[in-house]
Design a protein around this motif. Structure first.
Motif, PDB file in Angstrom:
ATOM      1  N   SER A 522       0.817  -1.219   0.000  1.00  0.00           N
ATOM      2  CA  SER A 522       0.000   0.000   0.000  1.00  0.00           C
ATOM      3  C   SER A 522       0.848   1.265   0.000  1.00  0.00           C
ATOM      4  O   SER A 522       0.321   2.373  -0.189  1.00  0.00           O
ATOM      5  N   ALA A 523       2.144   1.127   0.193  1.00  0.00           N
ATOM      6  CA  ALA A 523       3.020   2.298   0.288  1.00  0.00           C
ATOM      7  C   ALA A 523       3.073   3.073  -1.014  1.00  0.00           C
ATOM      8  O   ALA A 523       3.114   4.310  -1.014  1.00  0.00           O
ATOM      9  N   LEU A 524       3.072   2.373  -2.133  1.00  0.00           N
ATOM     10  CA  LEU A 524       3.197   3.059  -3.418  1.00  0.00           C
ATOM     11  C   LEU A 524       1.979   3.945  -3.683  1.00  0.00           C
ATOM     12  O   LEU A 524       2.137   5.136  -3.996  1.00  0.00           O
ATOM     13  N   PRO A 525       0.736   3.441  -3.549  1.00  0.00           N
ATOM     14  CA  PRO A 525      -0.410   4.348  -3.709  1.00  0.00           C
ATOM     15  C   PRO A 525      -0.456   5.452  -2.658  1.00  0.00           C
ATOM     16  O   PRO A 525      -0.790   6.609  -2.982  1.00  0.00           O
ATOM     17  N   ASN A 526      -0.147   5.128  -1.406  1.00  0.00           N
ATOM     18  CA  ASN A 526      -0.156   6.170  -0.377  1.00  0.00           C
ATOM     19  C   ASN A 526       0.835   7.276  -0.707  1.00  0.00           C
ATOM     20  O   ASN A 526       0.538   8.468  -0.559  1.00  0.00           O
ATOM     21  N   SER A 527       2.016   6.895  -1.154  1.00  0.00           N
ATOM     22  CA  SER A 527       3.030   7.899  -1.489  1.00  0.00           C
ATOM     23  C   SER A 527       2.652   8.692  -2.732  1.00  0.00           C
ATOM     24  O   SER A 527       2.998   9.871  -2.852  1.00  0.00           O
ATOM     25  N   PHE A 528       1.967   8.039  -3.660  1.00  0.00           N
ATOM     26  CA  PHE A 528       1.447   8.771  -4.823  1.00  0.00           C
ATOM     27  C   PHE A 528       0.577   9.926  -4.342  1.00  0.00           C
ATOM     28  O   PHE A 528       0.715  11.070  -4.802  1.00  0.00           O
ATOM     29  N   ALA A 596      10.208   9.449  -1.377  1.00  0.00           N
ATOM     30  CA  ALA A 596       9.532   8.597  -0.386  1.00  0.00           C
ATOM     31  C   ALA A 596      10.559   7.694   0.273  1.00  0.00           C
ATOM     32  O   ALA A 596      11.578   7.333  -0.322  1.00  0.00           O
ATOM     33  N   ARG A 597      10.253   7.319   1.489  1.00  0.00           N
ATOM     34  CA  ARG A 597      10.961   6.217   2.128  1.00  0.00           C
ATOM     35  C   ARG A 597       9.946   5.115   2.367  1.00  0.00           C
ATOM     36  O   ARG A 597       8.894   5.349   2.971  1.00  0.00           O
ATOM     37  N   TYR A 598      10.253   3.936   1.875  1.00  0.00           N
ATOM     38  CA  TYR A 598       9.340   2.806   2.008  1.00  0.00           C
ATOM     39  C   TYR A 598       9.311   2.354   3.469  1.00  0.00           C
ATOM     40  O   TYR A 598      10.291   1.824   3.981  1.00  0.00           O
ATOM     41  N   VAL A 599       8.175   2.599   4.137  1.00  0.00           N
ATOM     42  CA  VAL A 599       7.974   2.179   5.521  1.00  0.00           C
ATOM     43  C   VAL A 599       6.969   1.036   5.501  1.00  0.00           C
ATOM     44  O   VAL A 599       5.840   1.204   5.041  1.00  0.00           O
ATOM     45  N   HIS A 600       7.370  -0.127   5.979  1.00  0.00           N
ATOM     46  CA  HIS A 600       6.550  -1.319   5.802  1.00  0.00           C
ATOM     47  C   HIS A 600       6.386  -2.076   7.118  1.00  0.00           C
ATOM     48  O   HIS A 600       6.882  -1.664   8.163  1.00  0.00           O
ATOM     49  N   SER A 601       5.684  -3.184   7.039  1.00  0.00           N
ATOM     50  CA  SER A 601       5.347  -4.040   8.177  1.00  0.00           C
ATOM     51  C   SER A 601       4.306  -3.351   9.059  1.00  0.00           C
ATOM     52  O   SER A 601       3.845  -2.251   8.779  1.00  0.00           O
ATOM     53  N   VAL A 713       8.468   3.292  -4.974  1.00  0.00           N
ATOM     54  CA  VAL A 713       7.439   4.015  -4.232  1.00  0.00           C
ATOM     55  C   VAL A 713       7.253   5.470  -4.695  1.00  0.00           C
ATOM     56  O   VAL A 713       6.113   5.927  -4.826  1.00  0.00           O
ATOM     57  N   PRO A 714       8.302   6.255  -4.989  1.00  0.00           N
ATOM     58  CA  PRO A 714       8.064   7.648  -5.405  1.00  0.00           C
ATOM     59  C   PRO A 714       7.646   7.806  -6.868  1.00  0.00           C
ATOM     60  O   PRO A 714       7.226   8.902  -7.263  1.00  0.00           O
ATOM     61  N   GLY A 715       7.755   6.748  -7.680  1.00  0.00           N
ATOM     62  CA  GLY A 715       7.646   6.900  -9.129  1.00  0.00           C
ATOM     63  C   GLY A 715       6.350   7.475  -9.654  1.00  0.00           C
ATOM     64  O   GLY A 715       6.361   8.429 -10.461  1.00  0.00           O
ATOM     65  N   PRO A 716       5.174   6.955  -9.273  1.00  0.00           N
ATOM     66  CA  PRO A 716       3.933   7.455  -9.875  1.00  0.00           C
ATOM     67  C   PRO A 716       3.714   8.952  -9.665  1.00  0.00           C
ATOM     68  O   PRO A 716       3.241   9.650 -10.569  1.00  0.00           O
TER      69      PRO A 716
END
Length: 759
Positions: A522-528, A596-601, A713-716
């Motif tokens: 979900s990080a990629l859409p959230n960061s978008f 973005a920094r990918y924050v997961h878990s 993650v920052p791409g879109p």
């Protein structure tokens, strides 16, 4: 060589961990519910008297190159060449249980134990040599698989690792407090190393599970039910009415037609016979109940029931929005359902053995060998101890395609016919049934001063869950088809751009269609949403987007990365002259920046690598086509074990995210996925690849960070921001297809219609 064989061997030194009960998944998180504890200790490193150095890690290489990097880590601590280390990954009979290969956690987390084990082995080898030579251990050195030193009489003594362990059986219990090397002394880690997996792939050696053959093996195909891509509902497992086995009796080589619940499979002597029989088999299904419409996934997600889960609440957001001296914006962003899109359909080979007749073996391309073992044990009501998962290379997916599903298919069919069975899915089955990367809807409100200071931020993300039990278990009724709600929409849900007043919530939902995790979860859409919104509020307040983002970051490494990427791309402040968008120019260019920094878990989670993009693109105002001309992408990975490997990960992330952002969207008909082949689900082509410039931050000596997903993650947002810079048009829902861009241009009166001359 499995663990039992290794531990019983004379002439070896091993570093082991005593088996413990598996870690239970946290509430709302995915994971296996296995309670299986192996009887034999888990081996991490083994030094053998024949000169071999073996190392074991429970994760698998998905094309990210971790086999190479893990070997470098072991080699560094043992003072040998990386080519001297043979890595074993993901084989349940040989490797430790370190959970699924997800969240870019291999080098950042699971490699820690391996590094300590290798260091522990080196200390033990030096101690053996010290005793043999009569030289103090502090006076000895390791190099190239030897320990050497000089006696007080000036005599040089040396022994190879193999000589030191000859006739010995040494077992060391893993100690995570073992001193490891100072990064300043590294000779192997931090140096680019060739991928160890590529030669076999290039020369056609047995590498991929698709090529696996065992004696007496049969071939099979499955016939799926009509509720393609749906795995929840009372009808699941209960729709089969009849199968006419006589309809394939005339086909040579057919060995069996297997039906259990809604599971249908055809087994034959040869693969082409199985394919023919699967097409010819007459199967009658009961009527499928109407499914909820998915034509507009944004509306479907927004309308579905959800449970709101607060994540973070600071300050007084509502009080700021009530002020009349601030600029406010409110936006809704949407992310589509997408496929993992593996180029090759999933495949597996299973060899079922009855109790007392040997071990059950499954050759698989799974990302999650231990979890798969548990699922298969459930499927056939056997103990996990009876099953070995042999992990082989497979088509990449960076999440969950049908690799686990096809193992269940093969195992059921092998049990039914009493012989090893190979199952390869058709392209249609893979496209329709793979667990999709789920759609997502994000709503954002922001308030800022007229001078561009972000005062308040209010964010909500709606995320349908992504459980996706293996299909065979659902189709035969072993697993209930009731939807389970996971709490996985919160990855990178907190914006990196700081404000005094901010609120973040996640709306947890049941799955709408069959879905599972996908790269960036979900990080990629959230960061978008975070970064596209930051770009818009920066423009609205008259601040350059790069300066706005730098101003609102309180992370020094994030600031340094963004500045480095901007310098490499020669960023210049973007124009606020809106008249530039009202010309007759057909081809317009723009630039966009994102971070973005990918924050997961499980929330609040932990961070992987930092990443930033600057995109240069061109938009055709007649056709709506977006042509990406250049991507400058940077990453702060901490210590890079294999810099070329990190660089390759950035390449792969950029290619995949460009495809996902510009082209990819699952279309639905009658509530089910409609894309059966590549014509219905286009992906990026080689001709569409842009120039790519990679910036790797020099952070050797810092802890290594996960690199497998961060750059996606920052791409879109960078693309959306660049499209705005080129056209003055904001697009809030990828993919940015020509149709989507044309509609946005038309909405803003900026679509260019070529004049036509009368004949």
């Amino acid at each position: 060589m499995n663990r039992s064989e290794l531990l019983a061997r004379e002439g070896c030194l091993v570093v082991v961990r005593q088996p413990v009960a598996p870690v239970k998944p946290a509430p709302g998180q995915p994971g296996s519910h296995s309670t299986f504890v192996p009887e034999v200790a888990e081996v991490f490193v083994a030094i053998l008297d024949d000169g071999r150095i073996l190392a074991f890690n429970g994760h698998v290489d998905l094309g990210t190159g971790i086999r190479t990097s893990l070997a470098q880590i072991v080699a560094e601590e043992l003072d040998v060449a990386a080519s001297d280390v043979a890595m074993q990954l993901g084989h349940t009979a040989a490797t430790p249980n370190q959970g699924p290969t997800i969240a870019s956690a291999t080098i950042q987390i699971s490699a820690i134990a391996l590094r300590c084990a290798a260091a522990q082995a080196r200390h033990a080898l030096v101690a053996l040599a010290a005793k043999r030579f009569g030289i103090d251990a502090s006076q000895l050195r390791c190099d190239a698989g030897e320990v050497s030193g000089t006696t007080t009489q000036g005599e040089t003594r040396k022994s190879t690792f193999a000589e030191l362990v000859a006739g010995e059986r040494i077992t060391l219990v893993l100690n995570l407090d073992t001193p490891v090397k100072d990064p300043s002394t590294y000779r192997v880690v931090g140096k680019s190393s060739r991928r160890v997996d590529l030669p076999a792939k290039a020369t056609g050696e047995l590498t991929f599970v698709h090529d696996m053959r065992v004696p007496g093996m049969l071939h099979a195909r499955v016939v799926r039910p009509p509720y393609s891509g749906v795995d929840a509902g009372e009808f699941v497992g209960n729709l089969l009415e009849s199968v006419d086995t006589a309809s394939v009796a005339h086909i040579p080589g057919v060995r069996a037609v297997v039906t259990i619940g809604d599971f249908v499979g055809v087994v034959a002597q040869r693969e082409e016979q199985a394919i023919r029989a699967a097409h010819a088999l007459r199967v009658k299904w009961k009527p499928l109940p109407p499914l909820p419409p998915m034509d507009d996934t944004t509306l479907a997600i927004a309308a579905a029931p959800a449970t709101r889960r607060p994540l973070l609440d600071e300050g007084d957001v509502d009080a700021v929005f009530a002020r009349d001296d601030v600029l406010t914006l409110s936006r809704t962003y949407a992310w589509p359902y997408q496929m993992h899109g593996s180029i090759g359909p999933s495949c597996a080979v299973a060899d079922y053995r009855a109790r007392g007749e040997g071990r059950i073996t499954v050759w698989s391309g799974t990302q999650n060998p231990v979890s798969l073992r548990y699922d298969l044990a459930q499927l056939i009501a056997r103990d996990e101890a009876d099953i070995d998962i042999v992990r082989m290379e497979a088509s990449g997916c960076y999440g969950r395609n049908c690799a686990d599903d096809v193992c269940g298919d093969a195992l059921l069919l092998s049990r039914a016919v009493g012989a090893p069975v190979r199952v390869q899915l058709s392209r249609s089955d893979e496209h329709l049934w793979e667990p999709k990367g789920t759609g997502q809807v994000m709503t954002v409100r922001g308030a800022a001063t007229r001078g561009g200071e972000l005062l308040a931020y209010d964010f909500a993300t709606r995320y349908p869950s992504n459980d996706a039990p293996i299909l065979a278990s659902l189709l035969i009724g072993v697993v209930s088809p009731q939807p389970r709600i996971f709490e996985m929409g919160d990855r990178t849900a907190v914006s990196p751009y700081k404000s005094e007043h901010r609120r973040f919530v996640c709306d947890d939902m049941a799955p709408l269609v069959r879905a599972s995790w996908f790269r960036g979860v979900s990080a990629l859409p959230n960061s978008f949403a975070h970064d596209a919104f930051a770009d818009e509020i920066a423009f609205a307040t008259g601040v350059d987007p790069l300066q706005f983002k730098l101003r609102h970051l309180d992370d020094a490494r994030a600031v340094a990365l963004l500045e480095a990427v901007a310098a490499r791309a020669a960023w210049t402040p973007r124009s606020r002259d809106v008249s530039r968008w009202d010309t007759d120019e057909r081809f317009v260019r723009g630039r966009g920046v994102s971070y973005a920094r990918y924050v997961h878990s499980r929330f609040p989670g932990f961070g992987a690598a930092w990443s930033a993009w600057i995109v240069d693109l061109m938009v055709d105002r007649v056709t709506g086509e977006v042509r990406v001309e250049r991507v400058t992408v940077g990453q702060d990975t901490g210590t890079m074990v294999n810099p070329d490997g990190v660089r390759h990960q950035l390449h792969g992330n950029v290619v995949q995210v460009l495809s996902r952002s510009l082209k990819e969207r699952v279309r639905f008909v009658d509530g089910r996925p409609a894309s059966r082949e590549w014509g219905g689900y286009p992906i990026l082509t080689f001709a569409e690849l842009p120039k790519l410039d990679v910036v790797l931050m020099p952070r050797q000596g810092e802890p290594p960070m996960g690199a497998g997903e961060s750059a996606s993650v920052p791409g879109p947002a960078a693309l959306a921001n660049a499209i705005f810079d080129a056209t003055g048009v904001r697009i809030y829902a990828p993919p940015f297809t020509p149709e989507t861009v044309r509609a946005a241009l038309r909405r803003e009166g900026r679509l260019l219609v070529p004049s036509t001359q009368p004949a």
